[in-house]
Design a protein around this motif. Structure first.
Motif, PDB file in Angstrom:
ATOM      1  N   THR A  41     121.355  -1.193  49.071  1.00 15.10           N
ATOM      2  CA  THR A  41     121.376  -0.993  50.029  1.00 15.10           C
ATOM      3  C   THR A  41     121.614  -2.510  50.492  1.00 15.10           C
ATOM      4  N   PRO A  78     109.641   5.275  44.987  1.00 17.61           N
ATOM      5  CA  PRO A  78     110.772   6.136  43.740  1.00 17.61           C
ATOM      6  C   PRO A  78     112.151   5.593  44.465  1.00 17.61           C
ATOM      7  N   LEU A  79     112.296   5.277  46.324  1.00 19.18           N
ATOM      8  CA  LEU A  79     113.817   4.433  46.596  1.00 19.18           C
ATOM      9  C   LEU A  79     113.905   3.111  46.476  1.00 19.18           C
ATOM     10  N   LEU A  80     113.279   2.688  45.991  1.00 16.70           N
ATOM     11  CA  LEU A  80     113.352   0.666  45.918  1.00 16.70           C
ATOM     12  C   LEU A  80     113.937   0.538  45.022  1.00 16.70           C
ATOM     13  N   SER A  81     114.519   1.157  43.852  1.00 15.60           N
ATOM     14  CA  SER A  81     115.847   1.090  43.362  1.00 15.60           C
ATOM     15  C   SER A  81     117.609   0.537  44.039  1.00 15.60           C
ATOM     16  N   GLU A  82     117.195   2.349  44.909  1.00 17.04           N
ATOM     17  CA  GLU A  82     118.131   1.918  46.430  1.00 17.04           C
ATOM     18  C   GLU A  82     118.396   1.311  47.635  1.00 17.04           C
ATOM     19  N   ILE A  83     117.222   0.981  47.816  1.00 10.34           N
ATOM     20  CA  ILE A  83     116.710   0.031  48.938  1.00 10.34           C
ATOM     21  C   ILE A  83     117.057  -1.266  48.063  1.00 10.34           C
ATOM     22  N   LYS A  84     117.395  -1.472  47.478  1.00  8.46           N
ATOM     23  CA  LYS A  84     117.561  -2.192  46.696  1.00  8.46           C
ATOM     24  C   LYS A  84     119.086  -2.894  46.233  1.00  8.46           C
ATOM     25  N   ILE A 144     107.639   4.871  49.196  1.00  9.63           N
ATOM     26  CA  ILE A 144     108.778   3.760  49.070  1.00  9.63           C
ATOM     27  C   ILE A 144     108.515   3.512  47.463  1.00  9.63           C
ATOM     28  N   THR A 182     110.339   2.439  57.818  1.00  8.37           N
ATOM     29  CA  THR A 182     110.728   2.715  56.938  1.00  8.37           C
ATOM     30  C   THR A 182     112.615   2.329  56.436  1.00  8.37           C
ATOM     31  N   GLY A 183     112.277   3.244  57.514  1.00  2.67           N
ATOM     32  CA  GLY A 183     114.362   2.560  57.873  1.00  2.67           C
ATOM     33  C   GLY A 183     114.338   2.176  58.575  1.00  2.67           C
ATOM     34  N   THR A 227     104.846   3.455  57.931  1.00  2.00           N
ATOM     35  CA  THR A 227     106.003   4.793  57.479  1.00  2.00           C
ATOM     36  C   THR A 227     106.732   4.844  58.065  1.00  2.00           C
TER      37      THR A 227
END
Length: 114
Positions: free
Chosen positions: A45, A37-43, A35, A98-99, A95
């Motif tokens: 979205t 590396p994806l936190l900026s995109e999750i934030k 997760i 996550t989506g 995991t």
């Protein structure tokens, strides 16, 4: 006394243990850091604030600390192989989910169980 190392030979238990150890470590590493590396995109979205992202990170670390205290004695009772396999199988479920995260609470709960 060993005179050579046959890395691709799975017939000996030592090589099987070696390969399963590094494979298990790789899977654990992938699960733990999936997760991050994806936190900026999750934030973006989910429209989360920086505080909610930090909360999910703190919950994840807190869950890890709790599990270390819990799994230490269990490792002595059950054994490391059974416990390591169980933890990897259990951690793969959140995991994979996550989506399905839709808000900050879901993200925090997910990171707790990973």
């Amino acid at each position: 006394r060993a005179s050579e190392i046959k890395l691709c030979n799975f017939s000996r238990p030592h090589m099987r243990a070696f390969h399963f150890s590094w494979l298990g470590f790789f899977i654990a590493f992938f699960i733990w850091f999936a997760i991050a590396p994806l936190l900026s995109e999750i934030k973006v979205t989910l429209g989360l604030s920086k505080k909610e992202i930090w909360t999910s990170s703190i919950v994840g670390v807190g869950g890890t600390i709790f599990m270390r205290f819990l799994l230490g004695p269990l490792c002595d009772k059950v054994g490391s192989r059974v416990l390591f396999t169980s933890v990897l199988c259990f951690a793969s479920i959140p995991t994979a989910c996550t989506g399905l995260v839709s808000n900050a609470t879901n993200l925090a709960v997910l990171r707790l169980f990973i």
